[in-house]
Write a protein that holds these residues in place. Structure first.
Motif, PDB file in Angstrom:
ATOM      1  N   VAL A  41      25.099  56.140  42.834  1.00 48.69           N
ATOM      2  CA  VAL A  41      24.535  56.060  44.186  1.00 48.69           C
ATOM      3  C   VAL A  41      23.044  56.366  44.149  1.00 48.69           C
ATOM      4  N   GLN A  42      22.639  57.383  43.367  1.00 50.68           N
ATOM      5  CA  GLN A  42      21.235  57.760  43.282  1.00 50.68           C
ATOM      6  C   GLN A  42      20.383  56.648  42.693  1.00 50.68           C
ATOM      7  N   GLU A  43      20.939  55.885  41.757  1.00 46.66           N
ATOM      8  CA  GLU A  43      20.179  54.823  41.092  1.00 46.66           C
ATOM      9  C   GLU A  43      20.078  53.558  41.941  1.00 46.66           C
ATOM     10  N   HIS A  44      21.053  53.296  42.800  1.00 46.73           N
ATOM     11  CA  HIS A  44      21.110  51.996  43.471  1.00 46.73           C
ATOM     12  C   HIS A  44      21.007  52.059  44.990  1.00 46.73           C
ATOM     13  N   PHE A  45      20.848  53.242  45.603  1.00 50.46           N
ATOM     14  CA  PHE A  45      20.956  53.303  47.060  1.00 50.46           C
ATOM     15  C   PHE A  45      19.833  52.557  47.773  1.00 50.46           C
ATOM     16  N   CYS A  46      18.723  52.261  47.089  1.00 48.98           N
ATOM     17  CA  CYS A  46      17.619  51.541  47.729  1.00 48.98           C
ATOM     18  C   CYS A  46      17.802  50.022  47.692  1.00 48.98           C
ATOM     19  N   GLU A  47      18.837  49.537  47.012  1.00 46.03           N
ATOM     20  CA  GLU A  47      19.065  48.101  46.924  1.00 46.03           C
ATOM     21  C   GLU A  47      19.740  47.598  48.194  1.00 46.03           C
ATOM     22  N   HIS A  48      19.316  46.409  48.653  1.00 46.18           N
ATOM     23  CA  HIS A  48      19.814  45.870  49.913  1.00 46.18           C
ATOM     24  C   HIS A  48      21.310  45.600  49.874  1.00 46.18           C
ATOM     25  N   ASP A  49      21.829  45.108  48.755  1.00 42.08           N
ATOM     26  CA  ASP A  49      23.230  44.719  48.699  1.00 42.08           C
ATOM     27  C   ASP A  49      24.130  45.840  48.200  1.00 42.08           C
ATOM     28  N   PHE A  50      23.590  47.068  48.081  1.00 42.80           N
ATOM     29  CA  PHE A  50      24.410  48.171  47.576  1.00 42.80           C
ATOM     30  C   PHE A  50      25.186  48.794  48.731  1.00 42.80           C
ATOM     31  N   ASN A  51      26.496  48.878  48.556  1.00 40.52           N
ATOM     32  CA  ASN A  51      27.378  49.495  49.535  1.00 40.52           C
ATOM     33  C   ASN A  51      28.564  50.102  48.794  1.00 40.52           C
ATOM     34  N   VAL A  52      29.575  50.539  49.504  1.00 38.88           N
ATOM     35  CA  VAL A  52      30.735  51.170  48.865  1.00 38.88           C
ATOM     36  C   VAL A  52      31.462  50.179  47.972  1.00 38.88           C
ATOM     37  N   ALA A 108      14.084  51.401  52.039  1.00 45.28           N
ATOM     38  CA  ALA A 108      15.229  52.311  52.022  1.00 45.28           C
ATOM     39  C   ALA A 108      16.545  51.579  51.804  1.00 45.28           C
ATOM     40  N   GLY A 109      16.529  50.241  51.730  1.00 42.63           N
ATOM     41  CA  GLY A 109      17.740  49.502  51.406  1.00 42.63           C
ATOM     42  C   GLY A 109      18.391  48.808  52.573  1.00 42.63           C
ATOM     43  N   TYR A 110      17.701  48.696  53.741  1.00 42.71           N
ATOM     44  CA  TYR A 110      18.295  48.045  54.901  1.00 42.71           C
ATOM     45  C   TYR A 110      17.673  46.660  55.077  1.00 42.71           C
ATOM     46  N   GLU A 111      18.520  45.637  55.164  1.00 40.44           N
ATOM     47  CA  GLU A 111      18.027  44.291  55.398  1.00 40.44           C
ATOM     48  C   GLU A 111      17.614  44.088  56.858  1.00 40.44           C
ATOM     49  N   SER A 112      18.317  44.740  57.768  1.00 41.03           N
ATOM     50  CA  SER A 112      18.054  44.578  59.206  1.00 41.03           C
ATOM     51  C   SER A 112      17.334  45.813  59.737  1.00 41.03           C
TER      52      SER A 112
END
Length: 715
Positions: A622-633, A689-693
């Motif tokens: 989570v720490q490595e990828h949370f800024c990516e737009h398509d990263f989710n659970v 921060a990883g949000y597309e919208s």
């Protein structure tokens, strides 16, 4: 013969009209000055009404800001303490932060003091004043200043505006009491009004050329003026000598003087209109009236000749254009045809009136439904719209009933003094009763309840309230009671208005201990247990906010020292602000659960050697990828080689926090850090921060931070 008689009648009537118009012009010429004086009087009255409205609007907003501050739970609770100390939950830092809100920094208010009786001190957003220092700052030095302050402290009026002339200057204060104990207030909010801004308000509404407007208090002191300051001083002196008349001489010129008493604050509004202006305009009317009379006579003669020439043509054209039915007799004369057309127009008018009544009833229900569904400023509905819809005739006293069936005729059991409107806000059958007074409304409510019981209609009745601003909160409260009655039968029959015990210090400390030890699940369970033990039934939202605020204060005081302390305190303050806007129990509990979970995660990370391997992998992923737009659970589950269901369940068991909430809290914290350090825009912060919208980012930022990112970026 009829044609000839019609023609003669028209000629005679037109001749009479010419004569009357000539007489009117002569009369206008003779009475021009008097009518012009009346017109100036009316215009001046309208101008003074505008100035009064502008002043009242400004004072109403100042009053609203002060009362909102006075009703704040933190301030009211702090003012009740018998001997405040540094160990108390509510601190100067928290209270002073409330004085920096935008509502208390209006241009009309130059400074806001918050005085506590239990401290003998006052606060501003920047410093603390002792009682004597506050008296000197407001009224000047000496025992008289302290007496004036003591007079303010012993007055229990909720809101009042006073003026004071000390040290050669006149000051205006808006004083708001916080009467939470006994007959005298436990705290005062003193707002120092800016006379210059009040003068700008007066000048902004004084639109007549050459006029001068002054505002004086009940003691004859000049508060502000628009115009010549020297003439204003002379007028104040004349007012002190009680020599004011409807016509005064100032500076070698004559003025008409108009006074208006502002009842709410006992102020006097005085407008001076130069006599020379009215005289000059009345002379112009005298000269132009003769030109108008001659022109009208000339045009009248031409029109008469033209009418005689055309003879019967207008009547013939009129009857030719009238609508006819097939059965109309051919022998009808023109007058009979016109009468038949008028009868048809009357029938059309009656049908139109019926349509308008139906449309008015539909608009009434639509307006009422919007008032129940949304928090609408009812002051916007005024003037011609309110008169046409007839909403002013309902009365301000109302009561709401939620029904299980909306098929009855509700007009049968009520009288003409009560207005009954059935509506469907959010699809919920709701019956609204309005009346001019409380007694009539309660009597009609009893009759209506008996009628519903007689017809076997299940319902939930709200409390009798006054004021349209209460409609939306009343509907939400009634819906909440309805949901609790369905989902929690054990609460049925328990009065929601019963008093609840406040959370004890031990309970708040225990919740804070569990949270900062990283055990979110146990902390949330302890919070639920605290709510059950402190309330015997579903609590009112006001009492629930009080309890949860106490928990937040306990958490705020228990924040461990370290780098994360400042960030955690900011999150607690943000949640406290968001809690004041929560409208339902579920929303308030969700805000508390989110805060406890986010804080617990920050303190729940054990040493690397003691942490389960799978949990360490999850946190690292989570720490490595949370800024990516398509990263989710779902993406995290793919990267870790786990199912979504197992990953979510395992993370919740290990940390007590939902994985999605943890991911969003990381992103919001990172966005706040970016906006603090790099001064970037909201859209750029959302993207990084990883949000597309951006809309999704704004909605989640408000949920987790308690404010919009735009406001946070400004601060």
């Amino acid at each position: 013969m009829k044609k000839r008689s019609v023609l003669y009648t028209w000629v005679i009537e037109f001749a009479l009209l010419l004569f009357l118009m000539a007489a009117m012009c002569v009369t206008l010429t003779l009475s021009a000055r008097k009518k012009l004086l009346d017109e100036y009087t009316e215009i001046t009255g309208q101008q003074q009404e505008k100035i009064e409205t502008a002043l009242n609007n400004s004072l109403s907003q100042i009053k609203t800001d002060a009362i909102n501050l006075a009703c704040n739970n933190v301030i009211r609770s702090f003012s009740l303490l018998s001997s405040p100390s540094k160990a108390d939950n509510y601190t100067f830092y928290t209270i002073q932060s409330m004085l920096t809100t935008p509502g208390s920094t209006r241009d009309e208010v130059s400074e806001t003091y918050l005085y506590f009786r239990n401290l003998q001190k006052a606060l501003t957003s920047e410093t603390v004043y002792e009682k004597e220092v506050l008296a000197a700052a407001l009224f000047g030095t000496g025992e008289e200043a302290v007496k004036k302050l003591d007079s303010l402290r012993t007055t229990s009026s909720l809101f009042r505006v006073i003026s004071d002339s000390s040290g050669g200057k006149t000051q205006i204060f808006a004083v708001t009491s916080i009467p939470t104990q006994g007959s005298s207030p436990t705290a005062l909010i003193i707002q120092v009004l800016n006379p210059q801004v009040l003068g700008e308000i007066v000048a902004g509404q004084a639109t007549m050329d050459g006029t001068m407007t002054l505002l004086m208090d009940k003691d004859g002191q000049l508060l502000c003026e628009s115009g010549d300051a020297a003439l204003a001083g002379q007028l104040v002196q004349m007012a002190a000598d009680e020599t004011l008349e409807s016509r005064v001489e100032l500076g070698g010129r004559s003025y008409y003087l108009f006074q208006k008493q502002l009842d709410e604050e006992h102020w006097t509004l005085i407008t001076l209109v130069p006599v020379s202006t009215i005289t000059r305009k009345s002379d112009w009317v005298w000269r132009q009236s003769m030109v108008f009379l001659m022109g009208f006579l000339t045009v009248g003669i031409i029109v008469t000749v033209w009418m005689v020439k055309l003879n019967y043509q207008p009547l013939r054209e009129l009857t030719r254009g009238l609508p006819r039915k097939a059965e109309d007799g051919a022998g009808q004369n023109e007058y009979q045809q016109i009468d038949g057309a008028f009868q048809a127009y009357r029938r059309d008018l009656e049908r139109m009136q019926i349509f308008q009544e139906n449309q008015r009833a539909s608009l009434q229900k639509e307006l009422l439904q919007n008032l129940l569904e949304h928090d609408i400023d009812v002051s916007a509905f005024s003037g011609d719209i309110a008169f046409w819809i007839k909403i002013d005739s309902w009365g301000e006293w109302f009561v709401l009933l939620l029904l299980k069936d909306d098929g009855l005729d509700f007009t049968e059991p009520v009288t003409e003094q009560v207005t009954v409107l059935p509506v469907l806000p959010h699809g919920v059958p709701t019956l609204c009763l309005f009346a001019e007074d409380e007694v009539t409304l309660r009597q009609s409510l009893g009759v209506m309840e008996a009628y519903l019981k007689e017809n076997g209609v299940a319902y939930i009745a709200g409390n009798v309230r006054c004021g349209w601003k209460q409609m939306h909160p009343a509907f939400l409260s009634l819906c909440e009671r309805s949901e609790l009655a369905q989902e929690q039968p054990e609460y049925t029959g328990v009065s929601t208005a019963s008093l609840a015990q406040r959370v004890t210090a031990a309970q708040g400390t225990e919740i804070a201990r569990l949270t900062f030890s990283g055990n979110a699940e146990e902390a949330i369970r302890a919070l639920r247990h605290t709510m059950q033990t402190n309330f015997s039934g579903p609590p009112d939202m006001f009492l629930l906010r009080m309890l949860l605020t106490d928990v937040l204060v306990a958490m705020y005081n228990a924040v461990p020292a370290g780098e994360q302390g400042t960030e955690v305190r900011q999150a607690i303050v943000a949640t406290s602000r968001a809690l004041q806007k929560a409208m339902t129990h579920a929303e308030a509990q969700e805000q508390m659960d989110t805060l406890i979970g986010a804080v617990a995660v920050k303190y729940a990370r054990p040493a690397e050697g003691d942490q389960p391997e799978l949990l360490s992998r999850i946190l690292q992923c989570v720490q490595e990828h949370f800024c990516e737009h398509d990263f989710n659970v779902s993406r995290a589950a793919d990267l870790l080689g786990l199912s979504v269901a197992y990953l979510s369940k395992y993370f919740k068991q290990q940390t007590g926090v939902n994985l999605l909430n943890y991911l969003n809290s990381l992103r919001i914290d990172y966005a706040k850090k970016l906006m603090d350090e790099e001064q970037i825009t909201v859209a750029e912060a959302a993207d990084r921060a990883g949000y597309e919208s951006a809309n999704t980012f704004i909605r989640l930022f408000k949920k987790y931070a308690g404010d919009t990112p735009g406001n946070y970026n400004k601060h």
